[in-house]
Scaffold this active site. Structure first.
Site, short mmCIF file in Angstrom:
data_model
loop_
_atom_site.label_atom_id
_atom_site.label_comp_id
_atom_site.label_asym_id
_atom_site.label_seq_id
_atom_site.Cartn_x
_atom_site.Cartn_y
_atom_site.Cartn_z
N ASP A 72 0.82 -1.20 0.00
CA ASP A 72 0.00 0.00 0.00
C ASP A 72 0.85 1.26 0.00
OD1 ASP A 72 0.94 -0.49 2.55
OD2 ASP A 72 -1.01 -0.78 3.45
N ASP A 141 -7.38 -2.90 14.19
CA ASP A 141 -8.75 -3.30 13.82
C ASP A 141 -8.75 -4.50 12.87
OD1 ASP A 141 -7.82 -2.19 11.50
OD2 ASP A 141 -9.34 -0.60 11.35
N HIS A 143 -7.12 -4.90 10.10
CA HIS A 143 -7.00 -4.65 8.67
C HIS A 143 -5.68 -5.21 8.13
CE1 HIS A 143 -5.18 -0.42 9.55
NE2 HIS A 143 -4.19 -1.17 9.08
N GLU A 148 -9.72 -1.91 5.30
CA GLU A 148 -10.37 -1.57 6.56
C GLU A 148 -11.61 -2.44 6.78
OE1 GLU A 148 -8.78 0.14 8.52
OE2 GLU A 148 -8.31 2.18 7.90
C1 GLP Z 1 -0.70 0.46 8.39
C2 GLP Z 1 -0.43 -0.38 7.14
C3 GLP Z 1 -0.64 -1.85 7.38
C4 GLP Z 1 0.11 -2.26 8.64
C5 GLP Z 1 -0.43 -1.48 9.80
C6 GLP Z 1 0.17 -1.88 11.14
O1 GLP Z 1 -2.04 0.69 8.58
N1 GLP Z 1 -1.23 0.00 6.03
O2 GLP Z 1 -0.19 -2.58 6.27
O3 GLP Z 1 -0.02 -3.63 8.84
O4 GLP Z 1 -0.16 -0.12 9.56
O5 GLP Z 1 1.29 -1.15 11.44
P1 GLP Z 1 2.24 -1.47 12.64
O6 GLP Z 1 3.03 -2.68 12.24
O7 GLP Z 1 3.10 -0.25 12.76
O8 GLP Z 1 1.39 -1.71 13.83
#
Ligand code: GLP
Length: 270
Positions: A72, A141, A143, A148
């Site tokens: 992403d 959440d 995702h 989402e």
């Molecule tokens: C963002 C990304 C996700 C990732 C998430 C969790 O929302 N789009 O791909 O998994 O963050 O991030 P973290 O690993 O910093 O908790």
């Protein structure tokens, strides 16, 4: 679905890096037959990337014949914005390994025609023959990428509006101000991730415990998009102890027992 429970973040990260390395080695990629790897951003994979860089520096793992596709990217941040995923990937991985720049793919959140950029991204994945291993993380959440709650479980790469929840979670990188977090992002779909031959999701910390519980102990549900992993033929969760705090004692005991011979990173031949 497998779940490998590690004592802490460092052991989990080492295991994931060695697992990825072992898969690439086993595949023995060549220019004609490259290994195609899906990659996430976020704090969860940082330790994994550190280990991958080390393996590359030690000459144990080459990325010369590896093609990557990131999950992403925010819409509207320049590539050199410190919070863009382009910047993140260069900083944590690409600047330190031997991957040819033309092998790197990240959704273009600055494309004039964002919908076309999404279609092209899907097309490119198809052209290289699909993704062999998709690494991922999850949001609190549940995702996966930026899919989402409520996202279609067969979705493809597209523009998504971020939830307020996610913008609060990610505001820690934007001066703790949710209003500075972009409102939209380009993301691969749940279907895009599930098309990969293998999917490996990293889950770390108490903040992810609820999502992990939904993913492992409850049914497939679009409100917790990572739960789609239950329908994948080769889905693996690499988690640390802290992330298991909402799971039943019996669930943890079960996975610890069934994976007891697979939890040590030294098993991988690199
Ligand atoms: C963002 C990304 C996700 C990732 C998430 C969790 O929302 N789009 O791909 O998994 O963050 O991030 P973290 O690993 O910093 O908790």
């Amino acid at each position: 679905m497998r779940m490998i429970i590690h004592d802490d973040y460092d052991l989990m990260s080492k295991w994931v890096a060695y697992y990825v390395a072992s898969q690439i080695k086993k595949f023995n990629p060549t220019p004609e037959k490259p290994f195609v790897l899906g990659l996430p951003t976020g704090s969860s994979p940082v330790g994994t990337y550190k280990n991958m860089v080390e393996l590359n520096k030690q000459g144990k793992l080459s990325f010369t014949n590896v093609i990557t596709f990131n999950m992403d990217e925010y819409v509207g941040l320049t590539e050199d914005h410190p919070q863009s995923y382009h910047y993140f990937m260069r900083h944590h991985l690409f600047d330190h390994i031997d991957i040819p720049p033309e092998n790197i793919n990240i959704p273009d959140g600055n494309a004039k025609d964002l919908e076309k950029a999404c279609r092209d991204y899907e097309e490119k994945i198809k052209t290289v023959g699909g993704i062999h291993l998709f690494l991922g993380g999850i949001g609190p959440d549940g995702h996966i990428a930026f899919n989402e709650p409520g996202s279609s479980l067969s979705s493809r790469t597209r523009i998504k509006t971020l939830t307020h929840d996610t913008r609060i979670a990610n505001s820690r990188f934007f001066d703790n101000d949710p209003d500075k977090v972009p409102r939209t992002a380009l993301t691969v779909g749940v279907g895009t991730v599930m098309d990969a031959k293998q999917v490996l999701i990293i889950v770390s910390g108490y903040g992810k415990a609820r999502a992990l519980q939904k993913c492992v102990e409850e049914g497939v549900n679009h409100m917790w998009t990572v739960s789609m992993l239950q329908l994948h033929q080769h889905g693996i969760l690499a988690v640390d102890n802290d992330a298991t705090h909402e799971l039943k004692v019996g669930t943890v005991a079960y996975f610890k027992d069934i994976e007891k011979d697979n939890v040590d990173w030294r098993q991988f031949e690199i």
